[in-house]
Design a protein around this motif. Structure first.
Motif, PDB file in Angstrom:
ATOM      1  N   ARG C  32      17.672  48.965  34.116  1.00 64.89           N
ATOM      2  CA  ARG C  32      18.317  49.456  32.888  1.00 64.89           C
ATOM      3  C   ARG C  32      19.662  50.131  33.161  1.00 64.89           C
ATOM      4  O   ARG C  32      20.354  50.519  32.215  1.00 64.89           O
ATOM      5  CB  ARG C  32      17.370  50.409  32.137  1.00 64.89           C
ATOM      6  CG  ARG C  32      16.191  49.678  31.499  1.00 64.89           C
ATOM      7  CD  ARG C  32      15.407  50.546  30.539  1.00 64.89           C
ATOM      8  NE  ARG C  32      14.537  51.518  31.174  1.00 64.89           N
ATOM      9  CZ  ARG C  32      13.297  51.283  31.617  1.00 64.89           C
ATOM     10  NH1 ARG C  32      12.774  50.083  31.522  1.00 64.89           N
ATOM     11  NH2 ARG C  32      12.573  52.237  32.159  1.00 64.89           N
ATOM     12  N   SER C  74      16.960  41.227  32.480  1.00 60.50           N
ATOM     13  CA  SER C  74      16.740  42.115  31.335  1.00 60.50           C
ATOM     14  C   SER C  74      17.560  41.634  30.144  1.00 60.50           C
ATOM     15  O   SER C  74      18.696  41.176  30.301  1.00 60.50           O
ATOM     16  CB  SER C  74      17.155  43.551  31.690  1.00 60.50           C
ATOM     17  OG  SER C  74      16.503  43.982  32.873  1.00 60.50           O
ATOM     18  N   HIS C  88      12.149  43.034  30.118  1.00 60.07           N
ATOM     19  CA  HIS C  88      12.402  42.837  31.548  1.00 60.07           C
ATOM     20  C   HIS C  88      11.475  41.746  32.071  1.00 60.07           C
ATOM     21  O   HIS C  88      10.316  41.657  31.657  1.00 60.07           O
ATOM     22  CB  HIS C  88      12.111  44.114  32.342  1.00 60.07           C
ATOM     23  CG  HIS C  88      12.903  45.300  31.930  1.00 60.07           C
ATOM     24  ND1 HIS C  88      14.231  45.454  32.242  1.00 60.07           N
ATOM     25  CD2 HIS C  88      12.555  46.418  31.240  1.00 60.07           C
ATOM     26  CE1 HIS C  88      14.663  46.616  31.765  1.00 60.07           C
ATOM     27  NE2 HIS C  88      13.668  47.217  31.152  1.00 60.07           N
TER      28      HIS C  88
END
Lengths: 137, 137, 137, 137
Positions: C32, C74, C88
């Protein structure tokens, strides 16, 4: 002495069937909680008020640790002007399995400078010094 | 020298706004992957064939590490008869932030005994010895 | 799509010889980082300015993961008024091994209240929406 | 119900001053230890005999968790033919802070196939089913 009992988690066991070395870093940190409560009973962690920074850690792996409860025994080993040393031992089923130290420096995160340990904190830490006879077995 | 670049994860930053000491234990272990590939190119981890056990690690925390990429540089520091030492350094934005060592013992997990490092492995490890001039800055 | 390649660490392999489920939580968080750079390019993490709080994560473990590099892909999956969802996927040697989601809420840590996602951030997130044809294999 | 009390470690607190989401994955895994002792009282972890593989986990983050002890309460939620579901709740100072599930499949790591849960294990698991009235507060 501080004593805490740790239940390893399943994933702490590595591909060799024993506890991975990194788990000890986590467990010794957990074992410092009672000590953190001495230096700041509020346990409020932020850069404005928290007084400790880590300077050094080390770990000796003496015996393999299995997927069973482990006792972590911790002592104050040295109290200097601006830093002190904590010793940790991991015991399982009557055997010393790992030992290590952490050197913590009294620190002001606003000025990024070390500072003297207050006398009152020194006195409280001194209550947890390793007794002279308590050498490693 | 081995070099790997680590992207810290959000949770590696602790309540003091810098990287927690335990992250270094994880990162230095990741940095040993190229070395593990030297001692067992198959990277098959089990008690029947894996030849290394950890005897010691240490960590010096020199400068605070921020939520940015970190380069881990690793050297072979010593090659003994039955064990060898790896040095690791964590660099961020041109600064040495942490340094440490890992002592790994050649080991037979079936007999629970250390054993001599094969000459071929010693030769390969020797190719990654820290050059004489590469002292810490 | 964001793509990051993760080198597992030795201790991510658990006693069953495959990657432990908790490693995926770490890896998806690392994946992330490019998204965090969208919502706050300074990547300064503190309660005064950081705008995201985690509301939900989930993980489906589809195939066992081995001690080899893993690619984490992602996508932005949903952009709501005050929250958005990231998907993900963990891929190893051409196989989807794990998949999961994270729901992140725009949040003011001073008032402890959710708040609308700014339009400019929504636009940037929309650039990473999963393309219609990019279903799981 | 199984109940375990977790002392967070210092580094479980992230840059937002609360417990990072990944810590819950570790804690819920630790909370499954009494359950693991049901399926294999020897707690010997290896591919020859260990009977469980993780298929799914999820986590709902309901309230922020602070640097204080946390109680993890776990229930068996569903017992199927070849898999069962565990529910976990993290409680701190009278508040439900996080909840989640783990789906575990009875598995033969030699043949890589799921297999029926033995009736005796089903009976033991059934002793820990969530009572009908024990809904979340």
């Amino acid at each position: 002495m501080f004593s805490v009992v740790i239940s390893p988690r399943f994933g702490d066991v590595d591909g060799l069937g024993h506890i991975n070395n990194v788990a000890l870093a986590c467990w010794f940190e957990t074992a410092r909680n009672p000590l953190f409560a001495i230096v700041d009973p509020s346990l409020t962690i932020n850069r404005e008020t928290w007084p400790l920074i880590m300077a050094h850690t080390d770990y000796d792996f003496v015996n393999q640790i299995h997927f069973r409860d482990v006792e972590i025994r911790s002592f104050v080993d040295r109290i200097g002007t601006k830093s002190f040393t904590i010793c940790h031992e991991a015991w399982q089923e009557g055997r010393l399995c790992a030992a290590g130290r952490a050197v913590l420096v009294y620190f002001n995160f606003q000025t990024n400078q070390s500072r003297p340990i207050p006398e009152e904190i020194k006195r409280k830490l001194a209550g947890h010094l390793r007794p002279p006879s308590a050498g490693r077995v």
